[in-house]
Design an enzyme around this catalytic site. Structure first.
Site, PDB file in Angstrom:
ATOM      1  N   THR A  18       0.856  -1.195   0.000  1.00 12.48           N
ATOM      2  CA  THR A  18       0.000   0.000   0.000  1.00 12.48           C
ATOM      3  C   THR A  18       0.886   1.237   0.000  1.00 12.48           C
ATOM      4  O   THR A  18       1.354   1.669   1.054  1.00 12.48           O
ATOM      5  CB  THR A  18      -0.904   0.022   1.244  1.00 12.48           C
ATOM      6  OG1 THR A  18      -0.092  -0.120   2.419  1.00 12.48           O
ATOM      7  CG2 THR A  18      -1.907  -1.104   1.218  1.00 12.48           C
ATOM      8  N   SER A 262       4.852   8.593  11.018  1.00 10.24           N
ATOM      9  CA  SER A 262       3.750   8.012  10.256  1.00 10.24           C
ATOM     10  C   SER A 262       4.031   8.134   8.761  1.00 10.24           C
ATOM     11  O   SER A 262       4.953   8.829   8.340  1.00 10.24           O
ATOM     12  CB  SER A 262       2.434   8.726  10.586  1.00 10.24           C
ATOM     13  OG  SER A 262       2.381  10.001   9.952  1.00 10.24           O
ATOM     14  N   LYS A 263       3.204   7.451   7.970  1.00 11.59           N
ATOM     15  CA  LYS A 263       3.372   7.501   6.518  1.00 11.59           C
ATOM     16  C   LYS A 263       3.187   8.913   5.971  1.00 11.59           C
ATOM     17  O   LYS A 263       3.655   9.233   4.876  1.00 11.59           O
ATOM     18  CB  LYS A 263       2.376   6.553   5.838  1.00 11.59           C
ATOM     19  CG  LYS A 263       2.841   5.102   5.809  1.00 11.59           C
ATOM     20  CD  LYS A 263       2.004   4.298   4.837  1.00 11.59           C
ATOM     21  CE  LYS A 263       2.610   2.909   4.628  1.00 11.59           C
ATOM     22  NZ  LYS A 263       1.906   2.138   3.593  1.00 11.59           N
ATOM     23  N   ARG A 264       2.501   9.757   6.738  1.00  7.09           N
ATOM     24  CA  ARG A 264       2.256  11.129   6.275  1.00  7.09           C
ATOM     25  C   ARG A 264       3.481  12.025   6.464  1.00  7.09           C
ATOM     26  O   ARG A 264       3.555  13.102   5.877  1.00  7.09           O
ATOM     27  CB  ARG A 264       1.052  11.721   7.018  1.00  7.09           C
ATOM     28  CG  ARG A 264      -0.272  11.059   6.672  1.00  7.09           C
ATOM     29  CD  ARG A 264      -1.430  11.732   7.390  1.00  7.09           C
ATOM     30  NE  ARG A 264      -1.342  11.558   8.824  1.00  7.09           N
ATOM     31  CZ  ARG A 264      -1.773  10.478   9.477  1.00  7.09           C
ATOM     32  NH1 ARG A 264      -2.317   9.480   8.793  1.00  7.09           N
ATOM     33  NH2 ARG A 264      -1.672  10.388  10.784  1.00  7.09           N
ATOM     34  N   ASP A 265       4.440  11.603   7.294  1.00 10.04           N
ATOM     35  CA  ASP A 265       5.639  12.404   7.520  1.00 10.04           C
ATOM     36  C   ASP A 265       6.583  12.254   6.333  1.00 10.04           C
ATOM     37  O   ASP A 265       6.901  11.117   5.936  1.00 10.04           O
ATOM     38  CB  ASP A 265       6.353  11.962   8.799  1.00 10.04           C
ATOM     39  CG  ASP A 265       5.508  12.200  10.040  1.00 10.04           C
ATOM     40  OD1 ASP A 265       4.854  13.266  10.088  1.00 10.04           O
ATOM     41  OD2 ASP A 265       5.501  11.353  10.943  1.00 10.04           O
TER      42      ASP A 265
END
Length: 494
Positions: A18, A262-265
């Site tokens: 993903t 997190s993946k958003r960083d």
């Protein structure tokens, strides 16, 4: 019962395809890989792709490419095969359905008809009463008549695992002995209402069938471990599993503000480091330090040295903070350790389109070979090579206005004229001779070398910082150097 002492080590790495791989995911893969190598064991690479809404073939291919770039090899899995194929969970659905049916038949699982609204209401009431808000066992012991009534309403059940009414204690390889009481580990779902198996079922089933001996995974999965231990006992009862694996939960990787990365960083994306030109060995060396160390006084080491020393019991359970500057510094150390020929080849992608601003025909291989040893001592990541050597291959250097303003003080024109005169008479086969020429020009104007060379550097390279100046001038050559000084003098005069 845990895996038998002395049994061959078998670990697994099972990411979901993903999006871009996350550096925390890479750290987990690294620790599993090093643990398997250290014990001459087996690393099983398995793809957790049961979520059709989130998984994609593009992400799967990207994941494989990333692991190859990092230098990981696996003993069983995609592209390798093995005795427990297939290694993509989306291709193992018949196995999960069979095990779920067997769990139901044996009474280890049951069908739950509760609606989402009913569950939410009962959880809210439990919280208001100060009780644990997990599933309350409403459908645990339904009669045949009650089940028929729910089905007559059109309800489609999920399948829940029946947790035993007992305290579960296990020894975590990183955190020591941990205990979970029954009220904190309620019955949980293992199959969705549409028949799709959940992570809570498929991973333990695959671990059992693939005879995994050690599960090394992130701390965020710790709360699911007592549930999986109970499921393993049921799988042993069914003859699906032989043993319960040993568990080790790796510490969180923290980002800015001491929040979990997190993946958003932005700094979490593996692609970012690859695009910036981090070396795989440099990045892996740094990631290994997020919870482990080779020695108290040594941060830079090879992956072979890590494998020789790695034990999961040495991992620190405390959260580890990701420090980009330290990551860059360790990568720079690994760049210095490269053979010069290896360095020149690894830089190639950043010496051509789309990174290089010069026309391909203006690239000069001889100049690149000459400047590479000097560049190797200066760059932290390979992408920095482009700005460091562009002055060699561009018709005119990139003019950084801030650098120009900083370097060109009052009197710079006079200094540059003297420097040009001295350089014109210097030996251009000797960087030391070029240094002496600029030093003499500086002395003529009452300036030390540091002050005297700044206008020369900006005139010739366009920047105030860069590779060793006099070696750079020697490689650029006399004609281009003097022409650029003339251009700078004309600009100052204007």
């Amino acid at each position: 019962m845990a895996s038998a002492p002395g049994s061959p080590v078998r670990v697994r790495f099972c990411p979901s395809p993903t999006g871009n791989p996350h550096v925390g995911l890479v750290r987990t893969a690294l620790f599993n890989w090093a643990f398997a190598k250290h014990h001459q064991g087996t690393l099983v690479f398995r793809i957790e792709d049961t979520d059709a809404a989130r998984d994609s073939e593009e992400s799967y291919e990207q994941l494989l490419d990333s692991l190859r770039w990092l230098g990981f090899d696996w003993d069983e899995g995609p592209e390798v095969g093995g005795p427990h194929a297939p290694y993509r969970q989306s291709q193992r659905m018949d196995i999960y359905r069979d095990v779920a049916d067997r769990l139901l038949d044996a009474g280890h699982a049951y069908r739950c008809y509760c609606s989402t609204e009913e569950l939410d209401a009962r959880r809210a009431a439990a919280r208001a009463a100060g009780r644990p808000s997990g599933y309350d066992g409403h459908c645990r012991d339904l009669t045949a008549e009650q089940k028929a009534a729910y089905e007559a309403e059109g309800r489609t059940p999920i399948v829940r695992f029946r947790m035993p009414d007992e305290t579960i204690t296990f020894t975590d390889l990183v955190r020591g002995e941990l205990t979970f009481t029954p009220e904190n580990v309620p019955d949980y779902g293992i199959v969705r209402a549409n028949g799709a198996p959940l992570y809570t079922l498929v991973n333990p089933v695959d671990d059992a069938l693939m005879e995994i001996t050690h599960v090394l995974r992130g701390e965020d999965l710790l709360s699911s471990t007592p549930r999986q231990i109970a499921l393993y006992k049921a799988l042993i009862d069914l003859g699906v599993a032989k043993d319960i694996p040993a568990f080790g939960h790796l510490p969180y990787v923290m980002g800015e503000g001491n929040k979990k990365l997190s993946k958003r960083d932005p700094e979490s994306s593996l692609n970012l480091y690859r695009e910036r030109g981090f070396l795989p060995e440099g990045l892996l060396n740094y990631l290994s330090l997020l919870g482990w160390s080779l020695a108290a006084d040594r941060d830079v080491f090879s992956m072979d040295e890590m494998v020789a020393a790695f034990e999961i019991s040495d991992v620190n359970p405390n959260p580890a903070r990701f420090d980009l500057k330290k990551c860059e510094a360790i990568n720079a150390d690994h760049i210095r350790l490269l053979d010069v020929k290896d360095f020149t080849e690894r830089c190639r992608p950043w010496l051509a389109a789309p990174f290089a601003p010069w026309p391909a025909e203006d690239f000069d291989e001889a100049k690149w070979q000459a400047v590479a040893p000097h560049a190797q001592t200066r760059v932290k990541v390979l992408s920095e090579i482009t700005d460091n050597v562009d002055f060699l291959f561009l018709a005119e250097p990139v003019r950084d206005e801030a650098s120009w303003t900083k370097a060109m003080k009052d009197g710079s024109d006079a200094l540059l004229r003297t420097a040009r005169e001295k350089l014109d008479a210097a030996d251009w086969n000797s960087a030391e001779s070029l240094k002496e020429a600029v030093l003499a020009a500086g002395e003529a104007h009452g300036l030390k070398l540091g002050k005297a060379q700044a206008p020369v550097r900006v005139a010739v390279t366009g920047r105030t910082v860069g590779l060793p100046l006099f070696e750079s001038l020697e490689i650029l050559g006399k004609e281009k150097t003097l022409t650029r000084i003339d251009t700078a003098l004309a600009r100052l005069a204007a």
